[in-house]
Scaffold this active site. Structure first.
Site, PDB file in Angstrom:
ATOM      1  N   GLU A 177      25.784 -53.432  65.649  1.00 35.19           N
ATOM      2  CA  GLU A 177      26.631 -53.191  64.415  1.00 35.19           C
ATOM      3  C   GLU A 177      28.057 -52.951  64.777  1.00 35.19           C
ATOM      4  OE1 GLU A 177      24.483 -49.842  62.376  1.00 35.19           O
ATOM      5  OE2 GLU A 177      22.849 -50.961  61.997  1.00 35.19           O
ATOM      6  N   GLU A 293      14.693 -56.128  62.985  1.00 37.07           N
ATOM      7  CA  GLU A 293      14.125 -55.000  62.514  1.00 37.07           C
ATOM      8  C   GLU A 293      13.574 -55.129  61.118  1.00 37.07           C
ATOM      9  OE1 GLU A 293      17.468 -52.036  62.644  1.00 37.07           O
ATOM     10  OE2 GLU A 293      17.921 -52.626  64.463  1.00 37.07           O
TER      11      GLU A 293
HETATM   12  C1  XIL Z   1      17.038 -45.528  62.373  1.00 36.15           C
HETATM   13  C2  XIL Z   1      15.608 -44.919  62.972  1.00 36.15           C
HETATM   14  O1  XIL Z   1      14.637 -45.619  62.372  1.00 36.15           O
HETATM   15  C3  XIL Z   1      15.847 -43.572  62.374  1.00 36.15           C
HETATM   16  O2  XIL Z   1      14.640 -42.871  62.944  1.00 36.15           O
HETATM   17  C4  XIL Z   1      17.024 -42.747  62.765  1.00 36.15           C
HETATM   18  O3  XIL Z   1      17.148 -41.400  62.196  1.00 36.15           O
HETATM   19  C5  XIL Z   1      18.510 -43.552  62.511  1.00 36.15           C
HETATM   20  O4  XIL Z   1      18.269 -45.001  63.105  1.00 36.15           O
HETATM   21  N1  XIL Z   1      19.630 -50.144  62.373  1.00 36.15           N
HETATM   22  C6  XIL Z   1      19.267 -49.840  63.569  1.00 36.15           C
HETATM   23  C7  XIL Z   1      18.195 -48.783  63.899  1.00 36.15           C
HETATM   24  O5  XIL Z   1      20.035 -50.446  64.424  1.00 36.15           O
HETATM   25  O6  XIL Z   1      18.837 -48.188  65.027  1.00 36.15           O
HETATM   26  C8  XIL Z   1      18.289 -47.834  62.910  1.00 36.15           C
HETATM   27  O7  XIL Z   1      17.101 -46.828  63.171  1.00 36.15           O
HETATM   28  C9  XIL Z   1      17.822 -48.525  61.555  1.00 36.15           C
HETATM   29  C10 XIL Z   1      18.902 -49.236  61.301  1.00 36.15           C
END
Ligand code: XIL
Length: 384
Positions: A177, A293
């Site tokens: 990101e 994701e």
């Molecule tokens: C999220 C997790 O699922 C949560 O448990 C945590 O509190 C915050 O992060 N994009 C990403 C992930 O790259 O690392 C994120 O994961 C979700 C969005």
């Protein structure tokens, strides 16, 4: 005759005056109805019972999902379902700084190692997430990291962590990101502590360090909000492409783009052509692509579970049809496997308080229409 004409005229005035109210009142239910009809006629049938990992593998793809140490260690049913469906596991949080770095000089690999062992014992590959990100930094970070030592802190972290798992990782999200055009920079980079301390080169440095520490892992730049036809996401796609072009032109060892794929049902315009073009632009840089994701936010959908599951499955189908058409796409991972454990419940809950249903398996680990949509997409995908 007169009477009729005045009636028609009267109606005209009435419609004219109330036109916007009437059309607004009709428009939404009409749109809902058309969508229901459209989705109802879709075919989500799947041949056979094979798990997603096998269907993906048959096409030269990897399928997997994210889960946490806490979920997998305490829930044997989830662990079994997970190993059955997934060819690759990515830890949800255990490999972020917050979990891995109790102090400026210390590393805690307990959870990560448990997950690495779990994956290898169950015949799954492992994905690392994530080495450099502006979020999930530990409390000690702010007081201890500065312009003078940032490079050393970053390089030590990458060498130690990627070195620790070297040879065991299918891929690493080296940087996560880094693009945020809304921050107003002409290169679209997000203003993060890393950028502030090291300048834009922090991204090159991170990839170089990762390549040195683990020459076998596929090195991924991972980002989100790249999927829809909105000006914001178009700006993000342009900036990500520019970033990747720059990295490649400087021979920085980035090998793939990770597209997070957090999707939305009924919230944003999806244009297959735009996404398809972006994927081939990325591929033409010589990069692989992974969907890292995937999930579908369902907060704008009706509560009715049968309707909701069809619409969510439709979003998966539309997206994966486009994505798997691009030969550079080598893998698809969901951010969670079962609706029982999903970050969407926390970040994008439904107004009606009903449980969200963004993932392939339901709360009881049973396959949903979303699972079928993914299975069909793999079955229909061209071989790699
Ligand atoms: C999220 C997790 O699922 C949560 O448990 C945590 O509190 C915050 O992060 N994009 C990403 C992930 O790259 O690392 C994120 O994961 C979700 C969005």
């Amino acid at each position: 005759m007169y009477k009729r004409r005045s009636f028609v005229f009267g109606l005209g005035v009435l419609v004219g005056a109330g036109a916007s109210i009437i059309t607004e009142k009709i428009k939404q239910p009409m749109a809902d109805m058309w969508q229901k009809i459209e989705v109802a006629r879709r075919d989500f049938t799947v041949v056979g019972e094979q798990p997603l990992r096998e269907r993906a593998q048959a096409k030269g793809l990897i399928y997997g999902a994210a889960s946490s140490y806490q979920e997998l260690a305490k829930n044997v049913d989830l662990a079994n379902r997970f190993a059955a469906e997934c060819g690759i596991l990515v830890p949800v949080n255990s490999m972020k700084w917050q979990e891995l770095r109790p102090g400026p000089k210390t590393f805690d690999f307990n959870q990560g190692d448990w997950l690495a062992k779990f994956a290898s014992e169950r015949g799954m590959q492992l994905r690392g997430h994530t080495l450099i990100w502006h979020k999930a930094l530990p409390d000690w970070f702010e007081a201890n990291v500065n312009k003078q030592n940032a490079e050393q802190v970053m390089l030590e972290h990458i060498a130690t962590v990627a070195g620790h798992y070297a040879g065991k990782m299918q891929s690493w999200d080296v940087v996560n990101e880094a693009i945020f055009p809304a921050n107003g920079r002409s290169d679209g980079l997000r203003r993060t502590p890393w950028l502030e301390f090291l300048g834009p080169e922090y991204i090159d440095l991170a990839f170089q360090a990762a390549a040195q520490a683990d020459p076998q892992a596929l090195l991924v730049y991972n980002d989100h909000r790249l999927d829809y036809d909105t000006p914001e996401m178009e700006g993000r796609r342009v900036a990500v492409l520019k970033l990747l072009e720059g990295l490649k032109s400087r021979k920085t060892p980035v090998q793939a783009l990770g597209i997070q794929g957090h999707l939305f049902a009924n919230e944003m315009p999806f244009k297959p052509k735009k996404l398809r073009q972006f994927l081939s632009d990325v591929a033409s840089l010589g990069l692989k692509i992974m969907i890292t994701e995937l999930d579908v936010t369902d907060r704008m959908l009706p509560g009715d579970i049968a309707v909701r599951d069809r619409l969510v499955a439709g979003v998966y189908q539309d997206y994966l049809d486009v994505v798997l058409d691009e030969p550079a796409v080598i893998g698809v991972l969901n951010w969670g496997l079962s609706d029982r454990y999903t970050w969407i419940a926390g970040v994008r809950p439904r107004d009606d308080g009903m449980a969200v249903r963004p993932l392939p398996l339901d709360q009881d680990f049973q396959r949903k229409l979303a699972w079928q949509a993914i299975a069909r997409a793999f079955d229909n995908a061209p071989s790699r």
